[in-house]
Design a protein around this motif. Structure first.
Motif, PDB file in Angstrom:
ATOM      1  N   ASN A  31       0.861  -1.177   0.000  1.00 45.26           N
ATOM      2  CA  ASN A  31       0.000   0.000   0.000  1.00 45.26           C
ATOM      3  C   ASN A  31       0.898   1.227   0.000  1.00 45.26           C
ATOM      4  O   ASN A  31       1.749   1.378   0.876  1.00 45.26           O
ATOM      5  CB  ASN A  31      -0.893  -0.011   1.247  1.00 45.26           C
ATOM      6  CG  ASN A  31      -1.925   1.095   1.209  1.00 45.26           C
ATOM      7  OD1 ASN A  31      -2.673   1.207   0.243  1.00 45.26           O
ATOM      8  ND2 ASN A  31      -1.942   1.910   2.244  1.00 45.26           N
ATOM      9  N   LEU A  32       0.732   2.071  -0.994  1.00 49.64           N
ATOM     10  CA  LEU A  32       1.627   3.216  -1.138  1.00 49.64           C
ATOM     11  C   LEU A  32       0.819   4.508  -1.203  1.00 49.64           C
ATOM     12  O   LEU A  32      -0.090   4.638  -2.018  1.00 49.64           O
ATOM     13  CB  LEU A  32       2.464   3.062  -2.407  1.00 49.64           C
ATOM     14  CG  LEU A  32       3.416   4.216  -2.719  1.00 49.64           C
ATOM     15  CD1 LEU A  32       4.486   4.353  -1.651  1.00 49.64           C
ATOM     16  CD2 LEU A  32       4.044   4.031  -4.094  1.00 49.64           C
ATOM     17  N   VAL A  33       1.146   5.426  -0.297  1.00 50.92           N
ATOM     18  CA  VAL A  33       0.510   6.739  -0.312  1.00 50.92           C
ATOM     19  C   VAL A  33       1.609   7.774  -0.419  1.00 50.92           C
ATOM     20  O   VAL A  33       2.547   7.763   0.378  1.00 50.92           O
ATOM     21  CB  VAL A  33      -0.294   6.989   0.985  1.00 50.92           C
ATOM     22  CG1 VAL A  33      -0.886   8.385   0.983  1.00 50.92           C
ATOM     23  CG2 VAL A  33      -1.368   5.950   1.164  1.00 50.92           C
ATOM     24  N   CYS A  34       1.514   8.624  -1.413  1.00 50.85           N
ATOM     25  CA  CYS A  34       2.496   9.703  -1.510  1.00 50.85           C
ATOM     26  C   CYS A  34       1.779  11.032  -1.433  1.00 50.85           C
ATOM     27  O   CYS A  34       0.742  11.227  -2.054  1.00 50.85           O
ATOM     28  CB  CYS A  34       3.277   9.619  -2.824  1.00 50.85           C
ATOM     29  SG  CYS A  34       4.575   8.378  -2.760  1.00 50.85           S
ATOM     30  N   SER A  44     -11.560  11.950  -1.591  1.00 52.18           N
ATOM     31  CA  SER A  44     -12.322  10.762  -1.210  1.00 52.18           C
ATOM     32  C   SER A  44     -11.412   9.640  -0.711  1.00 52.18           C
ATOM     33  O   SER A  44     -11.869   8.696  -0.082  1.00 52.18           O
ATOM     34  CB  SER A  44     -13.150  10.278  -2.393  1.00 52.18           C
ATOM     35  OG  SER A  44     -12.281   9.879  -3.431  1.00 52.18           O
ATOM     36  N   CYS A  45     -10.121   9.769  -0.993  1.00 55.33           N
ATOM     37  CA  CYS A  45      -9.194   8.705  -0.593  1.00 55.33           C
ATOM     38  C   CYS A  45      -9.077   8.638   0.925  1.00 55.33           C
ATOM     39  O   CYS A  45      -8.916   9.656   1.598  1.00 55.33           O
ATOM     40  CB  CYS A  45      -7.819   8.964  -1.202  1.00 55.33           C
ATOM     41  SG  CYS A  45      -6.603   7.733  -0.734  1.00 55.33           S
ATOM     42  N   GLU A  46      -9.145   7.428   1.472  1.00 54.06           N
ATOM     43  CA  GLU A  46      -9.139   7.279   2.933  1.00 54.06           C
ATOM     44  C   GLU A  46      -7.813   7.726   3.561  1.00 54.06           C
ATOM     45  O   GLU A  46      -7.733   7.953   4.755  1.00 54.06           O
ATOM     46  CB  GLU A  46      -9.419   5.816   3.298  1.00 54.06           C
ATOM     47  CG  GLU A  46      -8.421   4.868   2.655  1.00 54.06           C
ATOM     48  CD  GLU A  46      -8.732   3.394   2.896  1.00 54.06           C
ATOM     49  OE1 GLU A  46      -8.998   3.068   4.051  1.00 54.06           O
ATOM     50  OE2 GLU A  46      -8.704   2.608   1.935  1.00 54.06           O
ATOM     51  N   PHE A  47      -6.759   7.819   2.763  1.00 57.05           N
ATOM     52  CA  PHE A  47      -5.446   8.173   3.295  1.00 57.05           C
ATOM     53  C   PHE A  47      -5.137   9.662   3.189  1.00 57.05           C
ATOM     54  O   PHE A  47      -4.055  10.089   3.544  1.00 57.05           O
ATOM     55  CB  PHE A  47      -4.352   7.381   2.581  1.00 57.05           C
ATOM     56  CG  PHE A  47      -4.434   5.906   2.841  1.00 57.05           C
ATOM     57  CD1 PHE A  47      -3.940   5.387   4.027  1.00 57.05           C
ATOM     58  CD2 PHE A  47      -5.026   5.055   1.928  1.00 57.05           C
ATOM     59  CE1 PHE A  47      -4.029   4.022   4.280  1.00 57.05           C
ATOM     60  CE2 PHE A  47      -5.105   3.691   2.179  1.00 57.05           C
ATOM     61  CZ  PHE A  47      -4.613   3.174   3.355  1.00 57.05           C
ATOM     62  N   HIS A  99      -4.650   5.537  -7.933  1.00 60.76           N
ATOM     63  CA  HIS A  99      -5.934   4.843  -8.031  1.00 60.76           C
ATOM     64  C   HIS A  99      -6.131   4.142  -9.371  1.00 60.76           C
ATOM     65  O   HIS A  99      -7.230   4.119  -9.900  1.00 60.76           O
ATOM     66  CB  HIS A  99      -7.093   5.819  -7.766  1.00 60.76           C
ATOM     67  CG  HIS A  99      -7.135   6.261  -6.332  1.00 60.76           C
ATOM     68  ND1 HIS A  99      -6.613   7.458  -5.915  1.00 60.76           N
ATOM     69  CD2 HIS A  99      -7.619   5.665  -5.217  1.00 60.76           C
ATOM     70  CE1 HIS A  99      -6.785   7.583  -4.605  1.00 60.76           C
ATOM     71  NE2 HIS A  99      -7.381   6.502  -4.157  1.00 60.76           N
ATOM     72  N   GLN A 100      -5.045   3.588  -9.919  1.00 56.72           N
ATOM     73  CA  GLN A 100      -5.168   2.842 -11.176  1.00 56.72           C
ATOM     74  C   GLN A 100      -4.381   1.546 -11.066  1.00 56.72           C
ATOM     75  O   GLN A 100      -3.249   1.465 -11.516  1.00 56.72           O
ATOM     76  CB  GLN A 100      -4.599   3.662 -12.345  1.00 56.72           C
ATOM     77  CG  GLN A 100      -5.468   4.818 -12.764  1.00 56.72           C
ATOM     78  CD  GLN A 100      -4.783   5.638 -13.843  1.00 56.72           C
ATOM     79  OE1 GLN A 100      -4.066   5.089 -14.684  1.00 56.72           O
ATOM     80  NE2 GLN A 100      -4.983   6.940 -13.800  1.00 56.72           N
ATOM     81  N   PRO A 101      -4.944   0.562 -10.419  1.00 58.70           N
ATOM     82  CA  PRO A 101      -4.226  -0.699 -10.302  1.00 58.70           C
ATOM     83  C   PRO A 101      -3.965  -1.283 -11.690  1.00 58.70           C
ATOM     84  O   PRO A 101      -4.800  -1.155 -12.586  1.00 58.70           O
ATOM     85  CB  PRO A 101      -5.172  -1.581  -9.497  1.00 58.70           C
ATOM     86  CG  PRO A 101      -6.474  -0.913  -9.501  1.00 58.70           C
ATOM     87  CD  PRO A 101      -6.300   0.511  -9.889  1.00 58.70           C
ATOM     88  N   ASN A 102      -2.810  -1.863 -11.882  1.00 61.98           N
ATOM     89  CA  ASN A 102      -2.565  -2.539 -13.154  1.00 61.98           C
ATOM     90  C   ASN A 102      -1.981  -3.912 -12.873  1.00 61.98           C
ATOM     91  O   ASN A 102      -1.560  -4.215 -11.758  1.00 61.98           O
ATOM     92  CB  ASN A 102      -1.671  -1.699 -14.062  1.00 61.98           C
ATOM     93  CG  ASN A 102      -0.426  -1.231 -13.327  1.00 61.98           C
ATOM     94  OD1 ASN A 102       0.313  -2.045 -12.792  1.00 61.98           O
ATOM     95  ND2 ASN A 102      -0.219   0.077 -13.294  1.00 61.98           N
ATOM     96  N   SER A 103      -1.964  -4.724 -13.847  1.00 66.04           N
ATOM     97  CA  SER A 103      -1.693  -6.136 -13.613  1.00 66.04           C
ATOM     98  C   SER A 103      -0.240  -6.520 -13.838  1.00 66.04           C
ATOM     99  O   SER A 103       0.133  -7.671 -13.654  1.00 66.04           O
ATOM    100  CB  SER A 103      -2.585  -6.990 -14.509  1.00 66.04           C
ATOM    101  OG  SER A 103      -2.388  -6.576 -15.846  1.00 66.04           O
ATOM    102  N   SER A 104       0.594  -5.549 -14.201  1.00 62.66           N
ATOM    103  CA  SER A 104       1.972  -5.954 -14.454  1.00 62.66           C
ATOM    104  C   SER A 104       2.634  -6.399 -13.153  1.00 62.66           C
ATOM    105  O   SER A 104       2.355  -5.863 -12.087  1.00 62.66           O
ATOM    106  CB  SER A 104       2.750  -4.821 -15.121  1.00 62.66           C
ATOM    107  OG  SER A 104       2.396  -3.600 -14.562  1.00 62.66           O
TER     108      SER A 104
END
Ligand SMILES: *[C@@H]1O[C@H](CO)[C@@H](O)[C@H](O)[C@H]1NC(C)=O
Ligand SMILES: *[C@@H]1O[C@H](CO)[C@@H](O)[C@H](O)[C@H]1NC(C)=O
Ligand SMILES: *[C@@H]1O[C@H](CO)[C@@H](O)[C@H](O)[C@H]1NC(C)=O
Ligand SMILES: *[C@@H]1O[C@H](CO)[C@@H](O)[C@H](O)[C@H]1NC(C)=O
Ligand SMILES: *[C@@H]1O[C@H](CO)[C@@H](O)[C@H](O)[C@H]1NC(C)=O
Ligand SMILES: *[C@@H]1O[C@H](CO)[C@@H](O)[C@H](O)[C@H]1NC(C)=O
Ligand SMILES: *[C@@H]1O[C@H](CO)[C@@H](O)[C@H](O)[C@H]1NC(C)=O
Ligand SMILES: *[C@@H]1O[C@H](CO)[C@@H](O)[C@H](O)[C@H]1NC(C)=O
Ligand SMILES: *[C@@H]1O[C@H](CO)[C@@H](O)[C@H](O)[C@H]1NC(C)=O
Length: 613
Positions: A31-34, A44-47, A99-104
């Motif tokens: 989990n990464l928050v910058c 809206s992001c919880e972090f 907020h853009q998960p990718n599958s790589s």
């Protein structure tokens, strides 16, 4: 317009190295928050609350961490499709996007973390040790300033944190269960460490000094089998707070030699004797040594701590205080000696504590208190003598004009003589006097000395008496109160309204009235004492000041000093002899003068006779 756009592009290119983009990404168990300087995370992001206005990243490695182990250098394990895939992946490193998960897939050794200059805070949850190690090694190029392990694996000691994270300022291992660990390899080379916190970790320090000696400010070790702190710690000039709790440490030598330490929280350890120690830091403000195994300390132990405000020695098997142990601690505000084994108190024990506001002596097996024990405590406000097995309120408590609260609950006050009138008269101005939990069976006439203006204290005493055996054992007790409060405010009187004259007569307790009058008469001389005491006038002044807060409290200083010897009126006590001593010294002086006069006259005569000859 074109110019503006060109400028924007240019500046963005120039700033590329420094840019810090706000983002929140969750992938591969990370989990990464910058946070960014002036752009905020999606609200809206919880972090989003994590972010204050600065570039910084927060990375949490969870138990779901799945990154691919395998060095970034192409290996020659086998020439199969596997290696092809791997080299293919090298071209396509994982991209962390908001907020853009990718599958790589994610490579442990090349996590490609964003915002290369932002300080990183890493938290390692319960994840696979060897995979986490690879990921941490992959993060070495990042500016990691803080790492917290919530789960520990011995393999972490193979990482040289000093080499990998040169800017690491905070290293914490905070576990829920006791775990064995070694940090010899991992922490030895840290050079920027400020905070070291190890909770529930069984470990020992290493022998060679570490470079972080010059940066460390805070050490916290809790619940550990550690038996000693290394000698080299004592040379740190930056260490300000040492917090040890629940360790097996028995010697404080390295800590006593710290020159800049301000706060020592050292409760529940195995610390033994202090009498060979001298805490040398003049900056010490707070020392908590409660619940150790200290049996003694010396007059010099705290003599350099001129700025000390709180000293807690609660729960140590100290048998007696040394001579003038606190003479240099002139700023001490709170001294706790509760649950020690001290049996005797005398004035030299508290010498120097002119600023002390609170003295805790509860659960001490006090046997002797000299009547002047508390005389040095000129500013004392609260005295706690709860559960000391006292059979009598000690005369000593009358020496403190600023005393506002006295706790003598749960003692052995059982007779009316347990509350001597000469003491109670002096306590008439207190705002709180706790006597509950005492086996009092007689009504102390001295209660009638409490000033009827002091409603607060009267109410307190009345309520306490109702809970004591005397309320049932002494049939007159309720009627005494009723008579005493007869002409007082309804508020207070209402508690004893039912015990009126009629009921008293009806129950055949008419004699209570005579008893009451007799007691009042007896107390008359002590009332004089109460009225004339400087303490009383001081307190009255104070209470009138506190009643109207617009007035500034202006208490004449020299009154408080002149009081001390006027308090005691017990003819057997030394104070009573003061005027006699004065008289004797006057006589002696007179004699001396007289003899000098005679001498000079004789000398004159001798001279004269000599001349004549
Ligand atoms: C952020 O703020 C700085 C100064 O406060 C300013 O120079 C910069 O252009 C701002 N960046 C963005 C992306 O708003
Ligand atoms: C890789 O190749 C080199 C030389 O071709 C060989 O010495 C080395 O042992 C190989 N490594 C592995 C892990 O097989
Ligand atoms: C790393 O972060 C710290 C704390 O913000 C900062 O002072 C330092 O300059 C940074 N170092 C690098 C190399 O960016
Ligand atoms: C951790 O990961 C390694 C490599 O993927 C694997 O061999 C090992 O079994 C894992 N350990 C646990 C406890 O899952
Ligand atoms: C330390 O140990 C005690 C008793 O084992 C436990 O109650 C306490 O919660 C522990 N402290 C921490 C911070 O885990
Ligand atoms: C105080 O002394 C008694 C007897 O000397 C001992 O039994 C007791 O444990 C001591 N109290 C403390 C707190 O050590
Ligand atoms: C007070 O006396 C009781 C009973 O004798 C004893 O158990 C207790 O330890 C004593 N307390 C102190 C502080 O001496
Ligand atoms: C209360 O007032 C009555 C008359 O007003 C007086 O006789 C009595 O002595 C007073 N009682 C006390 C306790 O002051
Ligand atoms: C109290 O002190 C003030 C000045 O400090 C002095 O003027 C005054 O006379 C003193 N009063 C007494 C009673 O000593």
């Amino acid at each position: 317009m074109k110019f503006l756009i060109a400028f924007c592009i240019l500046s963005s290119i120039l700033n590329e190295g420094k840019a810090c983009d706000p983002l929140h990404a969750q992938a591969h168990g990370v989990n990464l928050v910058c946070c960014s300087l002036n752009e905020s995370l999606t609200p809206s992001c919880e972090f989003s609350s994590l972010c204050q206005e600065q570039c910084s990243c927060f990375l949490t490695i969870t138990r779901d961490l799945d990154c691919q182990i395998g060095s970034s250098v192409t290996s020659n394990v086998s020439i199969t499709s596997d290696i092809l895939i791997r080299s293919h992946l090298l071209q396509k490193q994982y991209q962390w996007l908001d907020h853009q998960p990718n599958s790589s897939p994610l490579l442990c050794r090349q996590p490609n973390l964003p915002n290369i200059n932002s300080p990183y805070t890493i938290v390692v949850e319960n994840s696979n040790g060897s995979v986490t190690k690879e990921f941490l090694l992959g993060s070495c190029s990042q500016n990691v300033t803080s790492i917290t392990f919530q789960h520990y694996h011995p393999i972490y000691d193979t990482i040289d944190f000093g080499a990998c994270f040169p800017n690491l300022a905070s290293f914490q291992v905070v576990l829920l269960e006791r775990t064995k660990a070694t940090f010899h390899e991992s922490l030895r080379n840290l050079r920027s460490l400020k905070v070291l916190s190890l909770v529930n970790v069984d470990f020992e320090f290493w022998l060679q000094p570490s470079p972080f000696l010059n940066t460390i400010t805070y050490i916290h070790i809790e619940n550990s089998s550690i038996t000693e702190l290394p000698k080299w710690i004592s040379t740190s000039k930056t260490l300000a707070t040492v917090y040890l709790k629940g360790t097996k440490i028995s010697s404080l030598s390295p800590i006593a030699q710290l020159t800049a330490v301000k706060s020592l929280k050292l409760s529940h350890n195995s610390i033994e004797n202090l009498h060979r120690l001298l805490f040398i830091s003049p900056l010490l403000i707070h020392v908590d040594l409660s619940y150790n195994k200290i049996t003694s300390f010396a007059s010099h132990t705290f003599s350099k701590c001129v700025d000390l405000r709180v000293l807690d020695l609660t729960g140590n098997p100290i048998k007696m205080l040394p001579y003038k142990p606190f003479s240099k601690n002139i700023r001490l505000k709170w001294l706790k000696l509760s649950r020690t084994n001290i049996t005797t108190l005398s004035p030299d024990h508290f010498y120097g504590l002119g600023s002390l506001k609170t003295l805790s002596l509860s659960r001490m097996p006090i046997q002797t208190i000299s009547p002047y024990s508390f005389v040095p405590l000129k500013s004392l406000r609260y005295l706690d003598m709860d559960s000391c097995n006292l059979t009598r309120i000690p005369q000593a408590v009358t020496a403190n004009c600023h005393l506002a609260r006295l706790n003598i609950a749960n003692n052995m006050l059982h007779r009316s003589s347990s509350m001597p009138p000469e003491v109670m008269a002096m306590l008439s101005g207190l705002s709180q006097l706790r006597i509950d939990g005492n086996p009092l069976t007689e009504f102390p006439a001295s209660f009638l000395l409490i000033s009827r203006e002091n409603i607060r204290l009267l109410r307190h005493l009345l309520h306490s008496t109702m809970t004591l055996p005397v309320w049932l054992r002494e049939p007159c007790a309720p009627y005494y109160w009723s008579m005493h409060l007869a002409n007082r405010t309804n508020n207070l009187k209402s508690f004893v309204n039912q015990y009126d004259e009629k009921r008293m007569i009806k129950n055949g307790l008419g004699y209570c009235r005579e008893q009451y009058d007799w007691m009042m008469e007896q107390m008359e001389i002590y009332r004089e004492l109460e009225k004339n005491s400087g303490c009383y006038s001081l307190r009255r002044l104070r209470s009138s000041v506190s009643a109207s807060p617009t007035l500034t409290p202006k208490i004449p200083k020299n009154i408080s000093n002149s009081l001390i010897f006027s308090i005691d009126h017990d003819p057997s006590s030394p104070a009573f002899h003061i005027p006699i001593l004065l008289l004797i010294s006057l006589c002696a002086n007179f004699l001396l003068l007289f003899s000098m006069l005679m001498c000079s006259i004789m000398a004159c005569r001798m001279e004269k006779t000599a001349e004549n000859v």
